[in-house]
Design a protein around this motif. Structure first.
Motif, PDB file in Angstrom:
ATOM      1  N   GLY A 162      39.675  38.992  47.195  1.00  0.00           N
ATOM      2  CA  GLY A 162      39.908  39.018  45.972  1.00  0.00           C
ATOM      3  C   GLY A 162      41.305  40.101  45.773  1.00  0.00           C
ATOM      4  O   GLY A 162      41.271  40.773  44.738  1.00  0.00           O
ATOM      5  N   ARG A 183      40.557  43.650  43.992  1.00  0.00           N
ATOM      6  CA  ARG A 183      39.469  43.661  43.587  1.00  0.00           C
ATOM      7  C   ARG A 183      38.256  44.187  44.218  1.00  0.00           C
ATOM      8  O   ARG A 183      37.339  44.953  43.573  1.00  0.00           O
ATOM      9  N   GLU A 184      38.078  43.812  45.493  1.00  0.00           N
ATOM     10  CA  GLU A 184      36.948  44.297  46.304  1.00  0.00           C
ATOM     11  C   GLU A 184      37.322  45.750  46.495  1.00  0.00           C
ATOM     12  O   GLU A 184      36.373  46.567  46.315  1.00  0.00           O
ATOM     13  N   THR A 218      32.844  43.311  36.276  1.00  0.00           N
ATOM     14  CA  THR A 218      33.659  42.935  37.059  1.00  0.00           C
ATOM     15  C   THR A 218      33.679  41.429  37.500  1.00  0.00           C
ATOM     16  O   THR A 218      35.047  40.924  37.857  1.00  0.00           O
ATOM     17  N   ALA A 247      32.127  40.104  39.887  1.00  0.00           N
ATOM     18  CA  ALA A 247      31.800  39.945  41.339  1.00  0.00           C
ATOM     19  C   ALA A 247      30.482  39.163  41.552  1.00  0.00           C
ATOM     20  O   ALA A 247      29.806  39.499  42.501  1.00  0.00           O
ATOM     21  N   TYR A 263      34.246  38.899  46.169  1.00  0.00           N
ATOM     22  CA  TYR A 263      34.991  37.831  45.396  1.00  0.00           C
ATOM     23  C   TYR A 263      35.503  36.656  46.232  1.00  0.00           C
ATOM     24  O   TYR A 263      35.804  36.812  47.588  1.00  0.00           O
TER      25      TYR A 263
END
Length: 265
Positions: free
Chosen positions: A78, A81-82, A215, A217, A245
């Motif tokens: 991601g 994001r991660e 989020t 996830a 993600y």
């Protein structure tokens, strides 16, 4: 190239003999002996020609304190994001799996930015100031052999979750009695004999699921994507945020949380 091609034709690395091969990696001008193999069960995602995923074991040295790590396209986690999620989880006192972004040159070809990801082993646990204990997960072999992972949505994997073997991710230097305890507890939970609070650290999981809900996830809390840590002091299982993600599915909090939470006081 041959192994990547065959895995793409068959649908997964699970269907080929994916062994470590001897190699070298060069860090800051220094050559280090290593063993390398392909990584990622889903070749359409992890074995793309331009940026394929690999797992590395260093022989005698370490890189950033690690001797085992994976390299993959940032898209597989991601992008940022991660990275952000794991730091948020660290702030909430959840187990932190080290990660970073590096520039990779592969056989003289600049492959650009790669995601650098710690592997599951005792160093991961020690770095979090935890006592070495069992790391376990649900074995997804049957899920892939039946090609359910390819053709079915995760919402339709219940039969595989209910029958999957529970395996130890990394065996310690001694026979891990803690694994047998954790396996028994997790199996009894799966059968409905134990409640959530009897098996899992509720406070840790509440924080984890709250972050997931905020989020989106979802990918990391699918049963077969989770790796569990058994805390031998508390006797409870704790989460290790990872593989949170991916692309292609929408987040469904009702599906992911319902079975985990229902029926517990």
């Amino acid at each position: 190239n041959y192994e990547r091609k065959i895995s793409q034709e068959l649908g997964s690395l699970k269907f080929i003999d994916n062994k470590y091969v001897s190699s070298y990696i060069e860090i800051l001008g220094k050559k280090i002996k290593a063993k390398v193999k392909l990584k990622g069960s889903t070749p359409s995602e992890h074995q793309a020609p331009e940026k394929f995923s690999i797992r590395i074991k260093l022989s005698d040295e370490n890189y950033r304190g690690l001797r085992e790590f994976s390299l993959m396209s940032p898209e597989r986690r991601g992008f940022m994001r991660e990275f952000i999620f794991r730091y948020m989880a660290l702030k909430e006192d959840l187990i932190y799996k080290r990660l970073d972004f590096i520039n990779l040159n592969l056989n003289g070809v600049n492959k650009g930015i790669y995601f650098f990801d710690e592997e599951f082993n005792k160093n991961l646990i020690e770095n979090n100031a935890y006592r070495e204990s069992a790391l376990l997960k649900f074995d997804d072999s049957e899920l892939w052999l039946q090609k359910a992972a390819i053709f079915l949505s995760p919402a339709d994997w219940d039969q595989f979750y209910l029958t999957a073997n529970i395996i130890e991710v990394k065996k310690g230097d001694k026979k891990n009695i803690n694994f047998l305890k954790a396996k028994n507890n997790l199996n009894n939970f799966r059968k409905g004999n134990h409640t959530v609070s009897e098996v899992f650290d509720i406070e840790k999981y509440a924080k984890y699921f709250a972050l997931v809900a905020v989020t989106g996830a979802w990918h990391g809390i699918i049963s077969f994507n989770q790796t569990f840590y058994f805390n031998s002091i508390t006797g409870k299982i704790e989460p290790i945020p990872d593989d949170l993600y991916t692309d292609g599915y929408k987040f469904n909090p009702h599906y992911n949380l319902k079975k985990f939470l229902e029926g517990d006081p």
